[in-house]
Every structure is written in C-alpha cells, then in structure tokens.
Design an enzyme around this catalytic site. Structure first.
Site: not given
Ligand code: ADP
Length: 460
Positions: A119, A161, A211, A278, A296
């Site tokens: 990421k 993350k 999102h 996303e 994917r």
């Molecule tokens: P994954 O790959 O585990 O699904 P993502 O990066 O796509 O992780 O994030 C999943 C969810 O986590 C997002 O849809 C959101 O709800 C929350 N999230 C991720 N980053 C942030 C952020 N910087 N601020 C607020 N919420 C976040």
C-alpha cells in the site's frame, strides 16, 4: 491472441460459481478445485470437471497451493486460471507461475500485482499520477518511537495500517500519543501473522469518511475505461457489509474527479483487466484521497454489473484472451457510451449472529428458502437445505443484490427480499441487515464508515 478453451477457477464457493457461469456463456469448459472439507460444496459440482487438492486437514492450504494449480492445468490441458478474490488472487507468484507455463492468468500483469501489492508503493504511484493521498508515512515505519513522533507531527487521530494488508486486518485507529506504542505493537503482530509481513504505515484518520471506489477495466492494447463508482461506506470493523452503485448523494463533480483519478492511476501502471481504485471522501469538505488499488475482481462487482449491464467477469476472460475493449462482445471502446441506469445495492448475508457480537455460526443449514422476484439477484455458494457451514472459511452465505430505478425503491426491494429468506440451523445477519434497510441515515444515502458503530439502534 490465444483463445481459452478450458478455465480453472482457483477459488471456492460463490465466486467460483459466478466465474463458471460467465465461462459457460462463452462456451468455455470449466474446472473447479476443492479441498477435502469442500468435497460436498456446490462449486465442485457446478463446474464441468473438478479436482481435489491436498488431503483432509488442510482446508485453507488447498486454495493456496500454486504447484497443484499448475500441475492440474498441465495434466488436464487447461489454458487459463481465474483466481477470484481472496486466497491467491493478488499473489504475483501465481501469475508468474502461469506465465512461465504458458497459462493465461485472468488478471493484471505480474508487474502490476507486485507494484500495487504494497500500500505504501501504491500511494507513491497515486502521487506520481497527481492524485491526492492522505498525509502519512512514505514507507513502513521502523519503530514505535519513529511512528509516534510522526503521528504527533501529523496530529491525532491517525490510523495504523498493514502495508501488505487486506480485509481490514492489521488496522488500528489511534487517538492519543499514549495509546500509540501498544497499538503499534499489536498491529505489527497481527500483520505478521495474517500477511507474513510486519510492515505498518501511518495515515491521517478521517473521522467522517465515505468509502467510494471506482471499477476499472483495461485491455492488453493500452485501452482503459471506468465503470463508475460504488459506495461501500457501510462497514463493520473496516469490512464492507452493504455496497451501492452508483453512490447516492455524490456531487457530480466529485464523481467525475474520482473516475478521472482512477483512470490516471490505472494509466500510470498500464493496468490490464478488472481492478478497483479505492478512495475516501471527507464528508465535510468533499475532498477525496486515494487509499489503495485492489487488482482483482471484488465481492461487490455485482452492483456495477446491475447498473451498467456489463458482465465484468465475462469481460475479464475476454480481455485476458487478448480481445480489445472494442470487441463486439465487450463493447467498452467508448467511455461516453458507458452509462448507469438506476441504483443497485448488495447485502452480504453471513452466518454471523448479530445478537452475539457477530460471532460466526457453523453447522448444518436445516432449512433454506431464498428470495426472488423482480430486480433481485442472488450469488450464493453452498446455500441450500442440508449444506454444511464450516469454520475454516469466511462466513458469507449469499450475496443479495437489489435493483431499482430510484435508490429508495432499490432499498425497499432489498428489504422485501431479506424478509422472504428463511434460514434455519445457522444464525444469520439478516435481521441486522433488515434494520439497516429501514434506517433513515441509510435511506438518505448519508452513511459514513462509522455508521454501524454509531447506530446502536441497528442492534436492538
Ligand atoms: P483493507 O485493504 O484492509 O480493506 P483499506 O485501506 O482498503 O484496507 O481500508 C479499509 C477501510 O478502513 C476503509 O474503507 C475505511 O473505512 C477505513 N480506513 C482506511 N484508511 C482510513 C483513513 N485514513 N481514515 C479513515 N478511515 C480509514
């Protein structure tokens, strides 16, 4: 151009069946693989041929075994592999092994999978493409101390993350400096055990976020289009529960900017096949930020199919064969001719008990009666009377999609369909989903990612 005669689906349950359906319509012979524990699973019987991988006691490893996939392809003259989602779908090693053995991998290139798999690397690609990202760390942080210092500079709250993460795991929202070290340690541990990498990075946390993600489709000739967006703000523990296309209440200029940003990122990496970019959209400012690319097919591709009329999986297979987006069976040459009609939403019906902290439930489904009728689509794995729900896999029972000319009509139709279900023997989240469908914030198209957490009424 190499036409596909026989396709192996390297996955299980609903997505394996979904892929077989499109392949069948293209006149392609389908092959399933299954673990010993899945020997009675429906996906085994929906394919034209099926082969067991491994023996009893390795229910998950069976779906992660690249050598066996290649061996089955060679032994049974299979010319393409579709990885579905989860399991090996984002694993460049599978794509590479296919390439080395002259087998078509239905997905993006090895290079794309490698570049987008981390990421922090994906964030750098977005920045190069001129797309905004949240302020945070450029790469994985080396120590709690380094992370804490950066977090203090960015200002709390921040989110930790996992760089190699997915499925909401390895994530921690940190609101105060004194919580930082403990959250960092636990996120690192979780990331190591779930993804085999301890790498954690930091982003500024957006409190009121939607999102929104954009579906891309690219061919092998440099053409790339988008199929508009989906709103996946209704989440539990950062995992999607309900998905909507198009996003209700989204300003047209924000929609246009998101679609354009997704195309820029796709072009930056020469993206081929289906992928999703996303974003988080700050509800207060309407500012958008890139978060990741999922290279994917996604669980929620159904809602895009329902509003655009495009069979995303069929397109994936044709594009993997080398067909251009202008091919008459794809017909996606002209972005301006791709339109959405009405709204569609999808609910993930799981065997989780909402009255008991969404604890997964297992066992035999003693009775199963599903919904149908106008505008309802079901994508199910082994959902039938007598099916056994195992503890080894994710708890999705059936994906229910509802379509309507207006968002509220689609929601009402979904609520009606959910009411029609009768599932006995295992607990499901259906009662919870019905309450979501009746909630005013949801009906107004106003949900942020905190909607479920902030709405105790959904649990009553
Ligand atoms: P994954 O790959 O585990 O699904 P993502 O990066 O796509 O992780 O994030 C999943 C969810 O986590 C997002 O849809 C959101 O709800 C929350 N999230 C991720 N980053 C942030 C952020 N910087 N601020 C607020 N919420 C976040």
């Amino acid at each position: 151009m190499k036409s596909i005669n026989k396709l192996l689906v390297a996955n299980r349950s609903e997505i394996a069946i979904r892929i077989c359906r499109s392949a069948h319509e293209l006149g392609i012979r389908t092959v399933a693989m299954y673990s010993f524990e899945d020997r009675f699973a429906l996906h085994r019987f929906k394919a034209d041929e099926a082969y067991q991988i491994g023996t009893q006691g390795e229910p998950v490893r069976a779906y992660l075994d690249i050598d066996s996939v290649i061996r089955i392809c060679r032994e049974h003259k299979i010319d393409a592999v579709h990885p579905g989602y989860g399991f090996m779908s984002e694993n460049p090693d599978l794509a590479r092994a296919c390439e080395e053995n002259g087998i078509i991998f239905v997905g993006p290139s090895v290079d794309c999978l490698e570049r987008l798999g981390d990421k922090t690397a994906a964030r750098a690609i977005a920045e190069q493409a001129g797309v905004p990202v949240l302020s945070g760390s450029q790469k994985a942080i080396a120590s709690a101390e380094e992370g804490r210092t950066l977090a203090e500079k960015l200002g709390f709250p921040i989110i930790l993350k996992a760089a190699k993460g997915g499925g909401g795991r390895g994530m921690r929202v940190v609101r105060e400096a004194k919580e930082f070290d403990a959250s960092f340690e636990s996120a690192t541990r979780e990331s190591q055990s779930a993804f085999g990498s301890p790498d954690i990075f930091i982003e500024k946390y957006i409190e009121q976020a939607r999102h929104i993600e954009v579906q891309l489709m690219g061919d092998a000739h440099g053409n790339l289009v988008h199929l508009y967006e989906r709103d996946c703000s209704v989440q539990r523990r950062h995992q999607k529960v309900v998905e909507i296309a198009p996003a209700p209440n989204l300003l047209p200029e924000v929609r246009a900017a998101l679609c354009e940003a997704a195309i820029k990122i796709g072009k930056q990496v020469g993206y081929q096949n289906a992928g999703t970019v996303e974003f988080l959209v700050d509800k207060q400012t309407n500012q958008y930020y890139f978060i990741e690319v999922n290279p994917r097919i996604q669980v929620e591709h159904t809602v895009t199919e329902e509003v655009t009329g495009v069979d995303v999986v069929k397109t994936q297979i044709l594009v993997a064969q080398g067909e251009p987006l202008s091919h008459p069976d794809i017909d996606l040459a002209d972005q301006s001719k791709i339109q959405t009609v009405g709204f569609a939403l999808q609910c993930r019906v799981t065997t989780e008990d909402p009255a008991n902290g969404f604890l997964p439930d297992y066992g035999r489904v003693s009775h199963y009666r599903s919904a149908s009728g106008m505008g309802i689509r079901l994508d199910a794995g082994s959902a039938f009377s007598g099916a056994v729900v195992h503890p080894y896999y994710d708890s999705m029972l059936v994906k229910v999609s509802a379509r309507g000319r207006k968002f509220t009509a689609a929601v009402k139709r979904m609520e009606r369909a959910l009411q029609e279900f009768r599932v006995r023997g295992v607990k499901t989240n259906i009662p919870f989903l019905i309450r979501v469908m009746s909630n005013k914030t949801f009906l107004d198209g106003d949900c942020t990612t905190r909607f479920i957490d902030e709405t105790p009424d959904l649990f009553k």
